[in-house]
Design a protein around this motif. Structure first.
Motif, PDB file in Angstrom:
ATOM      1  N   SER A  41      -3.301  -8.407   5.588  1.00  0.00           N
ATOM      2  CA  SER A  41      -5.427  -8.787   6.024  1.00  0.00           C
ATOM      3  C   SER A  41      -5.990  -7.891   7.025  1.00  0.00           C
ATOM      4  CB  SER A  41      -5.982 -10.188   6.123  1.00  0.00           C
ATOM      5  OG  SER A  41      -5.307 -10.352   7.457  1.00  0.00           O
ATOM      6  N   THR A  90      -9.439   1.375  -2.505  1.00  0.00           N
ATOM      7  CA  THR A  90      -8.622   1.036  -2.014  1.00  0.00           C
ATOM      8  C   THR A  90      -8.623  -1.636  -0.863  1.00  0.00           C
ATOM      9  OG1 THR A  90      -9.266   1.695   0.701  1.00  0.00           O
ATOM     10  CG2 THR A  90      -7.598   2.966  -0.834  1.00  0.00           C
ATOM     11  N   ARG A  91      -9.947  -1.321  -1.354  1.00  0.00           N
ATOM     12  CA  ARG A  91     -10.611  -2.535  -0.729  1.00  0.00           C
ATOM     13  C   ARG A  91     -10.330  -2.758   0.374  1.00  0.00           C
ATOM     14  NH1 ARG A  91      -7.857  -4.130  -4.527  1.00  0.00           N
ATOM     15  NH2 ARG A  91      -5.956  -5.275  -3.266  1.00  0.00           N
ATOM     16  N   THR A  92     -10.839  -1.722   2.012  1.00  0.00           N
ATOM     17  CA  THR A  92     -10.754  -2.095   2.995  1.00  0.00           C
ATOM     18  C   THR A  92     -11.325  -1.494   3.576  1.00  0.00           C
ATOM     19  OG1 THR A  92      -9.724   0.766   3.016  1.00  0.00           O
ATOM     20  CG2 THR A  92      -8.330  -0.898   2.554  1.00  0.00           C
ATOM     21  N   THR A 146      -2.608   1.346  -3.819  1.00  0.00           N
ATOM     22  CA  THR A 146      -1.713   0.161  -4.041  1.00  0.00           C
ATOM     23  C   THR A 146      -0.452   0.867  -4.946  1.00  0.00           C
ATOM     24  OG1 THR A 146      -3.573  -0.390  -5.323  1.00  0.00           O
ATOM     25  CG2 THR A 146      -3.767  -0.980  -3.162  1.00  0.00           C
ATOM     26  N   THR A 152      -8.178  -5.935   4.994  1.00  0.00           N
ATOM     27  CA  THR A 152      -8.036  -5.485   3.497  1.00  0.00           C
ATOM     28  C   THR A 152      -8.592  -6.363   2.247  1.00  0.00           C
ATOM     29  OG1 THR A 152      -6.016  -3.640   4.239  1.00  0.00           O
ATOM     30  CG2 THR A 152      -6.004  -4.508   2.373  1.00  0.00           C
ATOM     31  N   THR A 162      -8.170  -1.335  10.051  1.00  0.00           N
ATOM     32  CA  THR A 162      -8.553  -1.930   9.900  1.00  0.00           C
ATOM     33  C   THR A 162      -8.285  -3.240   8.180  1.00  0.00           C
ATOM     34  OG1 THR A 162      -7.189   0.787   8.685  1.00  0.00           O
ATOM     35  CG2 THR A 162      -7.574  -0.865   6.974  1.00  0.00           C
ATOM     36  N   THR A 171       0.754  -1.701  -0.119  1.00  0.00           N
ATOM     37  CA  THR A 171       0.506   0.554   0.057  1.00  0.00           C
ATOM     38  C   THR A 171       1.323   1.429   0.112  1.00  0.00           C
ATOM     39  OG1 THR A 171      -0.171   0.283   2.514  1.00  0.00           O
ATOM     40  CG2 THR A 171      -1.678  -1.296   0.912  1.00  0.00           C
ATOM     41  N   ARG A 194       0.277  -3.943  11.231  1.00  0.00           N
ATOM     42  CA  ARG A 194       0.370  -5.356  10.547  1.00  0.00           C
ATOM     43  C   ARG A 194       0.605  -6.126  10.471  1.00  0.00           C
ATOM     44  NH1 ARG A 194       2.861  -6.315   6.140  1.00  0.00           N
ATOM     45  NH2 ARG A 194       0.789  -6.513   4.244  1.00  0.00           N
TER      46      ARG A 194
END
Length: 361
Positions: free
Chosen positions: A183, A284-286, A68, A246, A244, A35, A178
């Motif tokens: 994920s 961002t598919r989050t 990303t 992801t 978050t 990211t 993270r």
């Protein structure tokens, strides 16, 4: 003539040998993806990322999607490739995002593949303020402007990270932790008051993925997708920090309606799941949520089986309401009594007639 040819050949070989001796052998590239954020927000498409070793550019990529760069799939062929020589193995790689140095570095590993999240702060230039002299003319009476202030981007760690904080528990530096697979993550901004279960300043933060099958089932009608445990258990934050989730491109594509994605908190004391307000970002598919304490959190979405089951139930109900078959009746039950009587009379007359005929004969 032969002597001249031999001399020329020897000179050419010496030249090639000299060039080969001076130049290092190129190695396989080191691939990067992850990211990228600017000032805490997803970097827009078209952002240029440059990898450098010793002040020399050794690879670059321009993002095609917001937030990303590169891809988790090696078959997409759009990762950031860092090209260097074999003798540079182990060298430190720095990264520039739109010309600004990111806070992350990496070690050059030929034929390596690394997921590395990059971030830079956004430059904020305050409105210039004039001096007390206020004269538009030259000299010391002219106006002066404040220097550019750059917001610090959070340092990114994997698995766990230590928190630097004051005696009152105020975090001194922004930190993002993270999971190993990318994920999930937790971001703790500077200025947040972070305390452990005893009320003392929090010393570290950790985030780990959990196997969904080990957890109690989420509320009926939902499918549990990603589960995270944030620690230490009982830690509290004021104001709330950002959690978050992801999803990969394949996971995102497998969800019928991403807007229905839901974040749940597991209350171990009550043994129940509680829904947490969340924001879905399809770019961002989050899915992000604000949490004030650490526990087990899960990302879920409505189960597709609900509609299938309802449809099957409707079909079964329709099958059971079919028209019942008509009742069968025997011929004797359907013949009226007068017809039966007439038949018996005819039969009796026939018997009498036969008897009389035989008696005469």
């Amino acid at each position: 003539m032969k002597i001249q040819y031999c001399c020329a050949l020897i000179l050419l070989c010496a030249l090639v040998a000299g060039v080969t001796a001076d130049e290092s052998v190129p190695s396989f590239p080191h691939e990067f993806w992850g990211t990228v954020t600017i000032g805490g927000s997803p970097a827009p498409a078209g952002t240029e990322i440059i990898a450098m070793i010793g002040g020399t550019g050794c690879g670059s990529i321009t993002t095609t999607k917001s937030g990303t760069y590169g891809s988790s799939s090696r078959y997409d062929g759009n990762r950031l490739l860092v090209l260097a020589n074999e003798d540079q193995a182990g060298a430190t790689i720095t990264f520039l995002v739109d010309g600004k140095e990111a806070g992350r570095t990496a070690t050059f590993t030929p034929n390596g593949t690394t997921c590395l999240d990059l971030s830079v702060g956004s430059a904020v230039t305050p409105t210039p303020t004039s001096s007390s002299g206020g004269n538009s003319g030259g000299g010391s009476g002219g106006g002066s402007s404040s220097p550019t202030v750059t917001a610090a981007a959070p340092r990114v760690y994997t698995g766990q990270a230590s928190l630097g904080s004051s005696k009152s528990g105020e975090v001194l530096e922004s930190v993002k932790v993270r999971t190993a697979d990318g994920s999930g993550s937790v971001t703790v901004p500077a200025g947040t008051t972070a305390l452990d279960s005893r009320g003392d300043p929090l010393g570290e933060v950790s985030v780990t993925t959990l196997d969904p099958v080990t957890l109690p089932p989420v509320p009926a009608g939902n499918t549990l997708g990603i589960a995270l445990t944030c620690g230490p258990d009982g830690a509290t934050f004021d104001p709330a920090v950002t959690l978050t989730f992801t999803l990969t491109e394949d996971e995102w594509a497998g969800i019928d309606d991403p807007a229905t994605l839901t974040v749940f908190l597991y209350d171990a004391a009550a043994g129940t799941w509680q829904e947490v307000p969340a924001t879905v970002d399809p770019v961002t598919r989050t899915v992000t949520a604000r949490v004030s304490h650490f526990s087990t959190y899960a990302l879920a979405w409505p189960s597709v089986l609900k509609e299938v089951t309802a449809s099957a139930g409707q079909e079964a109900a329709a099958a059971t309401t079919a028209t019942p078959p008509a009742e069968t009746q025997t011929p004797g039950e359907t013949l009226p009594l007068p017809v039966i009587g007439a038949g018996c009379l005819i039969l009796l007359l026939a018997v009498i007639g036969v008897y009389s005929w035989k008696k005469r004969g």
